[in-house]
Design an enzyme around this catalytic site. Structure first.
Site, PDB file in Angstrom:
ATOM      1  N   GLY A  89     -35.666  46.287 -11.432  1.00  0.00           N
ATOM      2  CA  GLY A  89     -34.294  45.775 -11.350  1.00  0.00           C
ATOM      3  C   GLY A  89     -33.309  46.894 -11.048  1.00  0.00           C
ATOM      4  N   ALA A  90     -33.647  48.101 -11.499  1.00  0.00           N
ATOM      5  CA  ALA A  90     -32.734  49.224 -11.282  1.00  0.00           C
ATOM      6  C   ALA A  90     -32.594  49.525  -9.785  1.00  0.00           C
ATOM      7  CB  ALA A  90     -33.231  50.445 -12.035  1.00  0.00           C
TER       8      ALA A  90
ATOM      9  N   GLY B 298      -4.383  53.483 -35.621  1.00  0.00           N
ATOM     10  CA  GLY B 298      -4.076  52.059 -35.714  1.00  0.00           C
ATOM     11  C   GLY B 298      -4.163  51.404 -34.351  1.00  0.00           C
ATOM     12  N   GLY B 299      -3.420  50.324 -34.220  1.00  0.00           N
ATOM     13  CA  GLY B 299      -3.431  49.568 -32.966  1.00  0.00           C
ATOM     14  C   GLY B 299      -2.948  50.399 -31.792  1.00  0.00           C
TER      15      GLY B 299
HETATM   16  C1  HXC Z   1       7.814  56.844 -39.205  1.00  0.00           C
HETATM   17  C2  HXC Z   1       6.576  58.747 -39.329  1.00  0.00           C
HETATM   18  C3  HXC Z   1       5.416  58.045 -38.977  1.00  0.00           C
HETATM   19  C4  HXC Z   1       5.533  56.662 -38.738  1.00  0.00           C
HETATM   20  C5  HXC Z   1       4.901  60.090 -39.274  1.00  0.00           C
HETATM   21  N1  HXC Z   1       6.188  60.003 -39.496  1.00  0.00           N
HETATM   22  N2  HXC Z   1       4.384  58.889 -38.968  1.00  0.00           N
HETATM   23  N3  HXC Z   1       7.768  58.153 -39.449  1.00  0.00           N
HETATM   24  N4  HXC Z   1       6.742  56.104 -38.859  1.00  0.00           N
HETATM   25  N5  HXC Z   1       4.478  55.924 -38.386  1.00  0.00           N
HETATM   26  C6  HXC Z   1       7.106  61.084 -39.852  1.00  0.00           C
HETATM   27  C7  HXC Z   1       6.857  61.619 -41.226  1.00  0.00           C
HETATM   28  O1  HXC Z   1       7.555  60.870 -42.179  1.00  0.00           O
HETATM   29  C8  HXC Z   1       7.404  63.035 -41.098  1.00  0.00           C
HETATM   30  O2  HXC Z   1       8.796  62.945 -41.162  1.00  0.00           O
HETATM   31  C9  HXC Z   1       7.065  63.402 -39.680  1.00  0.00           C
HETATM   32  O3  HXC Z   1       6.830  62.176 -38.989  1.00  0.00           O
HETATM   33  C10 HXC Z   1       5.801  64.217 -39.561  1.00  0.00           C
HETATM   34  O4  HXC Z   1       4.796  63.593 -40.329  1.00  0.00           O
HETATM   35  P1  HXC Z   1       3.883  64.408 -41.342  1.00  0.00           P
HETATM   36  O5  HXC Z   1       3.163  63.423 -42.151  1.00  0.00           O
HETATM   37  O6  HXC Z   1       4.692  65.435 -42.033  1.00  0.00           O
HETATM   38  O7  HXC Z   1       2.917  65.146 -40.321  1.00  0.00           O
HETATM   39  P2  HXC Z   1       1.374  65.434 -40.456  1.00  0.00           P
HETATM   40  O8  HXC Z   1       1.058  66.017 -41.786  1.00  0.00           O
HETATM   41  O9  HXC Z   1       0.999  66.214 -39.243  1.00  0.00           O
HETATM   42  O10 HXC Z   1       0.663  64.026 -40.385  1.00  0.00           O
HETATM   43  C11 HXC Z   1       0.759  63.229 -39.250  1.00  0.00           C
HETATM   44  C12 HXC Z   1       0.201  61.813 -39.527  1.00  0.00           C
HETATM   45  C13 HXC Z   1       0.885  61.211 -40.751  1.00  0.00           C
HETATM   46  C14 HXC Z   1      -1.301  61.931 -39.772  1.00  0.00           C
HETATM   47  C15 HXC Z   1       0.435  61.019 -38.244  1.00  0.00           C
HETATM   48  O11 HXC Z   1       2.294  61.349 -40.608  1.00  0.00           O
HETATM   49  C16 HXC Z   1       0.572  59.762 -40.911  1.00  0.00           C
HETATM   50  O12 HXC Z   1      -0.502  59.428 -41.422  1.00  0.00           O
HETATM   51  N6  HXC Z   1       1.492  58.915 -40.494  1.00  0.00           N
HETATM   52  C17 HXC Z   1       1.328  57.496 -40.606  1.00  0.00           C
HETATM   53  C18 HXC Z   1       0.326  57.032 -39.609  1.00  0.00           C
HETATM   54  C19 HXC Z   1       0.203  55.553 -39.625  1.00  0.00           C
HETATM   55  O13 HXC Z   1      -0.451  54.999 -40.524  1.00  0.00           O
HETATM   56  N7  HXC Z   1       0.878  54.898 -38.704  1.00  0.00           N
HETATM   57  C20 HXC Z   1       0.856  53.518 -38.586  1.00  0.00           C
HETATM   58  C21 HXC Z   1      -0.436  53.239 -37.823  1.00  0.00           C
HETATM   59  S1  HXC Z   1      -0.578  51.573 -37.507  1.00  0.00           S
HETATM   60  P3  HXC Z   1       9.696  64.103 -41.789  1.00  0.00           P
HETATM   61  O14 HXC Z   1      11.078  63.580 -41.723  1.00  0.00           O
HETATM   62  O15 HXC Z   1       9.188  64.328 -43.169  1.00  0.00           O
HETATM   63  O16 HXC Z   1       9.452  65.288 -40.895  1.00  0.00           O
HETATM   64  C22 HXC Z   1       0.160  51.405 -36.079  1.00  0.00           C
HETATM   65  C23 HXC Z   1       0.160  50.033 -35.660  1.00  0.00           C
HETATM   66  C24 HXC Z   1       0.280  49.930 -34.204  1.00  0.00           C
HETATM   67  O17 HXC Z   1       0.635  52.254 -35.480  1.00  0.00           O
HETATM   68  C25 HXC Z   1       0.020  48.529 -33.936  1.00  0.00           C
HETATM   69  C26 HXC Z   1      -0.002  48.213 -32.518  1.00  0.00           C
HETATM   70  C27 HXC Z   1      -0.458  46.789 -32.391  1.00  0.00           C
END
Ligand code: HXC
Length: 514
Positions: free
Chosen positions: A404-405, A169-170
């Site tokens: 130019g290079a 994401g961001g």
């Molecule tokens: C809260 C999160 C989290 C998140 C993971 N966890 N991402 N908790 N917010 N963004 C937690 C899970 O619930 C889990 O908790 C633990 O972290 C480990 O995650 P798993 O999924 O079990 O691990 P894994 O299988 O290795 O997968 C990792 C992952 C996946 C690929 C990162 O968790 C995932 O897709 N997360 C969401 C990613 C996402 O879409 N983020 C937002 C992106 S947008 P428990 O308690 O079960 O251990 C963004 C915007 C930023 O970030 C903008 C800036 C401008």
């Protein structure tokens, strides 16, 4: 009092455990180290001073009020690397997947602000699921605060991002604003939208690794500057990079001791350029013979390989090298090579790292693909970067410097300080064949024997232009030197230039063609 002391110890022990033993084990099973293990590997032994280990998130929704981990998913503090201070943060995937909360962001911002005040590099070890979903916009705000500080710190202190897990994401934009991105093969990835979203929007089936893994970003997108097999190798190379850099924009890179008496002409350099000017050779051979201890730390080695950029020491002095690579696309400048070179030049200029240009370039790459994608706009980035740079700038033309290079690759006209050419240099508007076919078109086509006429005109042109002396007669080249003397000349030039002062006109900021 003893009870209070014990309480403090217990609290610190608990904070060190992050998300707990199970989560640490899961992290290890993935081939990943914990936030603390990474720090230990990176910094000088015993030098890490953690701050904010008791910080807790302030969220209450979705059951978060019952889940608290001291430190809130990121370890922050100060340490020494190679004996010099750094500020660093290391995201802890065992706590909410390293996701970024309001307080997690505040911790990062606190060390960044301090790094700017004390003039120390910032290193971020990234391993995070992105914005903490339960915190919503507050978390997005935290990211934005970090982006702002990354931008304000750009050019003030070096910023290095080490991506050691997910970065989606961001969230990718914080590393992207920093100076260098390291990635680890098979365990780290970066993308704006993951494979599932890609599938929904574009119907493409793509794996995490192919979409945003280390190899992809090292070779296809150019997002990653360095990739390594595992985390240990990655962290050791972060140290290696830092050794070439100063602490901040007012500092100079550390100079190593160098035995000048041991310098002598290096005959091996005389045999590198092939007799046939159209035959390629490996420019890395030249680089390795010029730099101290053959220690060349290449940046973006698998991306736009027609240009080589990286750090080295010459006579003990840290320099940034920009060189054309005749072995790839004849060393031509295309869009990717121009952007790669420009960013590197600007980094070196921002941080007082002298530039060495080693030039063998037949020009800019022709064709609709390049023109339609903006070779004019992107090529001018490299030109702009060299023009604007005020650090010591030395050029060695080994063979071709066409069109130019020639101007772009740190020519005398754009403030090259010392410009040398080897006797094999050809400094001209274009290569002999192209030139002759244009200026003697009529003579050749109307001749009784066009092939003979072409040959005749070619040899005339080669004698007249395919050499360094016309440029040297004008002073566009400061000296024509034997290849074997090059290192001696470079050591003297960079030493002389140590006290160089040059300035650009006062302004808010320039407008590099983006
Ligand atoms: C809260 C999160 C989290 C998140 C993971 N966890 N991402 N908790 N917010 N963004 C937690 C899970 O619930 C889990 O908790 C633990 O972290 C480990 O995650 P798993 O999924 O079990 O691990 P894994 O299988 O290795 O997968 C990792 C992952 C996946 C690929 C990162 O968790 C995932 O897709 N997360 C969401 C990613 C996402 O879409 N983020 C937002 C992106 S947008 P428990 O308690 O079960 O251990 C963004 C915007 C930023 O970030 C903008 C800036 C401008």
């Amino acid at each position: 009092m003893a009870g209070k002391f014990q309480d403090l110890k217990d609290r610190k022990e608990k904070a060190k455990l992050g998300g707990g033993a199970d989560k640490i084990e899961a992290q290890h099973k993935k081939g990943k180290l914990t936030a603390f293990e990474r720090i230990e590997l990176l910094v000088d032994e015993g030098s890490f001073e953690e701050i904010d280990m008791f910080v807790k998130h302030r969220a209450n929704d979705f059951g978060l009020d019952k889940q608290h981990y001291p430190g809130d998913g990121v370890v922050t503090g100060f340490a020494k690397i190679n004996g010099r201070p750094v500020a660093l943060y290391s995201q802890d995937f065992t706590v909410f997947g390293g996701s970024l909360s309001e307080t997690h962001a505040e911790k990062i911002i606190k060390i960044m602000n301090m790094a700017m005040k004390i003039g120390a590099p910032v290193i971020g070890l990234n391993d995070s699921g992105g914005a903490r979903i339960q915190e919503g916009v507050v978390s997005l705000g935290g990211y934005a605060d970090i982006f702002l500080l990354n931008t304000l710190a750009s050019g003030v202190v070096p910023q290095i991002s080490v991506v050691m897990g997910p970065c989606a994401g961001g969230a990718v934009y914080s590393p992207a604003i920093t100076d260098f991105i390291f990635m680890v093969k098979n365990t780290s990835y970066m993308f704006v939208t993951g494979p599932n979203v890609v599938k929904t929007v574009t119907h493409e089936d793509v794996s995490f690794e192919d979409l945003g893994g280390a190899e992809t970003h090292a070779s296809k997108s150019g997002v990653a500057h360095f990739i390594y097999e595992n985390e240990i190798e990655t962290l050791l190379n972060v140290k290696r990079l830092l050794a070439f850099l100063p602490q901040n924009f007012m500092d100079k890179p550390e100079e190593y001791e160098f035995d000048t008496d041991a310098l002598s002409p290096d005959k091996r350099l005389n045999g590198i350029i092939p007799e046939n000017p159209n035959k390629p050779y490996d420019m890395k051979q030249v680089i390795n013979l010029l730099v101290d201890e053959k220690d060349f730390f290449e940046v973006q080695s698998s991306y736009a390989e027609n240009i080589i950029v990286g750090f080295a020491r010459i006579g003990g002095m840290s320099v940034g090298i920009v060189a054309n690579q005749p072995e790839v696309l004849a060393g031509v400048l295309d869009i990717n090579a121009s952007v790669k070179g420009a960013r590197f030049v600007r980094f070196c200029d921002a941080f007082n790292i002298p530039l060495l240009v080693i030039e063998d370039v037949p020009g800019f790459l022709p064709g609709t693909e390049q023109e339609w994608n903006g070779i004019i706009r992107h090529g001018s980035k490299l030109l702009f970067a060299f023009c604007e740079a005020t650090v010591p700038k030395v050029t060695v033309i080994t063979r071709k410097a066409y069109g130019g290079a020639y101007d772009v690759m740190n020519s005398k006209h754009i403030r090259g300080d010392f410009n040398y050419a080897w006797p094999s240099a050809e400094i001209a508007v274009m290569g002999p064949k192209g030139a002759v076919e244009i200026i003697f078109k009529k003579e050749i086509t109307q001749a009784k024997d066009p092939d003979k006429e072409l040959e005749q005109k070619l040899s005339e042109y080669i004698v007249k232009f395919a050499n360094p002396y016309i440029a040297a007669e004008r002073g566009y080249i400061d000296d024509v030197i034997l290849p074997e003397e090059t290192k001696i000349k470079l050591v003297k030039a960079f030493r002389l230039l140590k006290t160089k002062v040059d300035k650009n006109p006062k302004k808010k900021h320039g407008n590099i063609p983006l």
